[in-house]
Design a protein around this motif. Structure first.
Motif, mmCIF file in Angstrom:
data_model
loop_
_atom_site.group_PDB
_atom_site.id
_atom_site.type_symbol
_atom_site.label_atom_id
_atom_site.label_comp_id
_atom_site.label_asym_id
_atom_site.label_seq_id
_atom_site.Cartn_x
_atom_site.Cartn_y
_atom_site.Cartn_z
ATOM 1 N N LEU A 47 0.808 -1.219 0.000
ATOM 2 C CA LEU A 47 0.000 0.000 0.000
ATOM 3 C C LEU A 47 0.839 1.267 0.000
ATOM 4 O O LEU A 47 0.553 2.215 -0.750
ATOM 5 N N PHE A 48 1.887 1.299 0.837
ATOM 6 C CA PHE A 48 2.565 2.557 1.121
ATOM 7 C C PHE A 48 4.009 2.642 0.629
ATOM 8 O O PHE A 48 4.639 3.691 0.763
ATOM 9 N N ALA A 49 4.524 1.577 0.048
ATOM 10 C CA ALA A 49 5.872 1.627 -0.532
ATOM 11 C C ALA A 49 5.815 1.462 -2.044
ATOM 12 O O ALA A 49 6.837 1.264 -2.690
ATOM 13 N N SER A 50 4.626 1.580 -2.595
ATOM 14 C CA SER A 50 4.416 1.393 -4.031
ATOM 15 C C SER A 50 3.969 2.713 -4.671
ATOM 16 O O SER A 50 3.927 3.753 -4.018
ATOM 17 N N ASN A 51 3.586 2.634 -5.946
ATOM 18 C CA ASN A 51 3.042 3.809 -6.631
ATOM 19 C C ASN A 51 1.515 3.773 -6.671
ATOM 20 O O ASN A 51 0.892 4.442 -7.493
ATOM 21 N N PHE A 52 0.897 2.985 -5.803
ATOM 22 C CA PHE A 52 -0.556 2.953 -5.649
ATOM 23 C C PHE A 52 -1.003 4.344 -5.200
ATOM 24 O O PHE A 52 -0.592 4.840 -4.159
ATOM 25 N N SER A 53 -1.832 5.007 -5.979
ATOM 26 C CA SER A 53 -2.133 6.418 -5.731
ATOM 27 C C SER A 53 -2.894 6.618 -4.418
ATOM 28 O O SER A 53 -3.705 5.785 -4.006
ATOM 29 N N THR A 54 -2.623 7.761 -3.784
ATOM 30 C CA THR A 54 -3.281 8.093 -2.527
ATOM 31 C C THR A 54 -4.804 8.115 -2.655
ATOM 32 O O THR A 54 -5.495 7.562 -1.786
ATOM 33 N N PHE B 124 -10.595 3.238 3.033
ATOM 34 C CA PHE B 124 -11.288 4.167 3.920
ATOM 35 C C PHE B 124 -10.333 4.872 4.885
ATOM 36 O O PHE B 124 -10.765 5.453 5.889
ATOM 37 N N LEU B 125 -9.035 4.840 4.587
ATOM 38 C CA LEU B 125 -8.066 5.553 5.406
ATOM 39 C C LEU B 125 -8.084 7.039 5.055
ATOM 40 O O LEU B 125 -8.386 7.433 3.927
ATOM 41 N N ASP B 126 -7.712 7.854 6.021
ATOM 42 C CA ASP B 126 -7.642 9.297 5.813
ATOM 43 C C ASP B 126 -6.499 9.629 4.849
ATOM 44 O O ASP B 126 -5.401 9.083 4.987
ATOM 45 N N PRO B 127 -6.720 10.512 3.870
ATOM 46 C CA PRO B 127 -5.674 10.847 2.894
ATOM 47 C C PRO B 127 -4.391 11.353 3.530
ATOM 48 O O PRO B 127 -3.292 11.020 3.064
ATOM 49 N N ASP B 128 -4.512 12.148 4.580
ATOM 50 C CA ASP B 128 -3.307 12.664 5.235
ATOM 51 C C ASP B 128 -2.494 11.535 5.864
ATOM 52 O O ASP B 128 -1.253 11.558 5.845
ATOM 53 N N LEU B 129 -3.172 10.546 6.415
ATOM 54 C CA LEU B 129 -2.483 9.400 7.002
ATOM 55 C C LEU B 129 -1.797 8.583 5.914
ATOM 56 O O LEU B 129 -0.656 8.137 6.088
ATOM 57 N N VAL B 130 -2.476 8.419 4.790
ATOM 58 C CA VAL B 130 -1.884 7.683 3.671
ATOM 59 C C VAL B 130 -0.612 8.371 3.191
ATOM 60 O O VAL B 130 0.419 7.732 2.979
ATOM 61 N N LYS B 131 -0.664 9.690 3.044
ATOM 62 C CA LYS B 131 0.505 10.439 2.600
ATOM 63 C C LYS B 131 1.641 10.341 3.615
ATOM 64 O O LYS B 131 2.821 10.238 3.243
ATOM 65 N N LYS B 132 1.298 10.353 4.895
ATOM 66 C CA LYS B 132 2.315 10.233 5.943
ATOM 67 C C LYS B 132 3.005 8.867 5.869
ATOM 68 O O LYS B 132 4.240 8.779 5.933
ATOM 69 N N LEU C 110 7.513 5.073 4.229
ATOM 70 C CA LEU C 110 7.905 3.851 3.543
ATOM 71 C C LEU C 110 8.428 4.085 2.115
ATOM 72 O O LEU C 110 8.868 3.144 1.460
ATOM 73 N N GLY C 111 8.342 5.333 1.651
ATOM 74 C CA GLY C 111 8.939 5.639 0.353
ATOM 75 C C GLY C 111 8.040 5.469 -0.848
ATOM 76 O O GLY C 111 8.527 5.399 -1.985
ATOM 77 N N GLY C 112 6.746 5.407 -0.636
ATOM 78 C CA GLY C 112 5.817 5.262 -1.759
ATOM 79 C C GLY C 112 5.615 6.556 -2.517
ATOM 80 O O GLY C 112 6.078 7.622 -2.105
ATOM 81 N N SER C 113 4.903 6.474 -3.617
ATOM 82 C CA SER C 113 4.622 7.662 -4.446
ATOM 83 C C SER C 113 3.164 7.622 -4.882
ATOM 84 O O SER C 113 2.474 6.624 -4.705
ATOM 85 N N GLY C 114 2.716 8.718 -5.476
ATOM 86 C CA GLY C 114 1.371 8.755 -6.011
ATOM 87 C C GLY C 114 0.356 9.397 -5.064
ATOM 88 O O GLY C 114 0.273 9.081 -3.907
#
Length: 209
Positions: A177-184, A192-200, A205-209
């Motif tokens: 989820l968070f170390a890939s390019n799977f978009s936020t 259903f996670l909060d966008p700010d938490l996803v970006k954090k 973990l070094g993800g993008s998107g």
């Protein structure tokens, strides 16, 4: 009776020299496929192909999960090719954790050799099965189910997983989820996670998107 005995002897003699392929040591220079690696030519097979010493040393657990997995899959241990089994070493520092993950290609049997490990899995009906394991105890994780291991009591622990495949595969949920390019936006929509938490988490973990 005599003719029956002669027939059985002739049958045994005719089959005793039949070619039997005892093993198929992986030719790691070739591509892996659904049936495994091609076999190394028999003339090039040595005793070293059936030995793997990579699990004897404690791994460095200085990382974000305070843990490390040392695999002994076919890619590291060519003699496993086609045999339907493999192993690994699991080193956990104090409070170390192997996050939720799956092995799509194998069942797993975990043997604890040091410390205490909280281990568990989630069934396809969303029931959690977990136990606190100590030295000498075994726990099984059915193929494909999400599972985890955590060092208990803030002490280091060691375990050895064994798998029912030479190449069990591995996918760690957090990294997917968070170390890939799977978009936020898609992660937010599908989890259903909060966008700010996803970006954090992506930042950690070094993800993008």
């Amino acid at each position: 009776m005599f003719l029956h005995t002669v027939f059985l002897l002739s049958l045994l003699l005719s089959t005793s020299h039949a070619a039997v392929q005892d093993f198929c040591v992986a030719d790691l220079k070739s591509a892996d496929g659904p049936a495994g690696f091609p076999c190394k030519p028999a003339a090039k097979v040595t005793s070293d192909d059936f030995l793997f010493a990579g699990l004897t040393e404690t791994a460095n657990v200085t990382n974000i999960i305070n843990a490390a997995v040392t695999p002994a899959f076919v890619g590291q241990f060519p003699g496993l090719n086609g045999l339907g089994l493999s192993a690994a070493r699991l080193d956990l520092g104090p409070a170390g954790v192997i996050p939720l993950h799956t092995h799509p290609g194998a069942n797993e049997l975990l043997l604890v050799t040091q410390g205490h490990i909280l281990a568990g899995f989630i069934s396809s009906s969303n029931v959690v099965y977990q136990k606190l394991l100590t030295k000498g105890e075994l726990f099984v994780f059915p193929q494909g189910l999400l599972h985890f291991q955590i060092a208990a009591y803030k002490r280091k622990a060691t375990a050895f997983p064994f798998f029912s495949s030479a190449n069990p595969g591995l996918q760690i949920l957090d990294f997917a989820l968070f170390a890939s390019n799977f978009s936020t936006p898609l992660i937010t929509q599908t989890t259903f996670l909060d966008p700010d938490l996803v970006k954090k988490l992506k930042g950690v973990l070094g993800g993008s998107g």
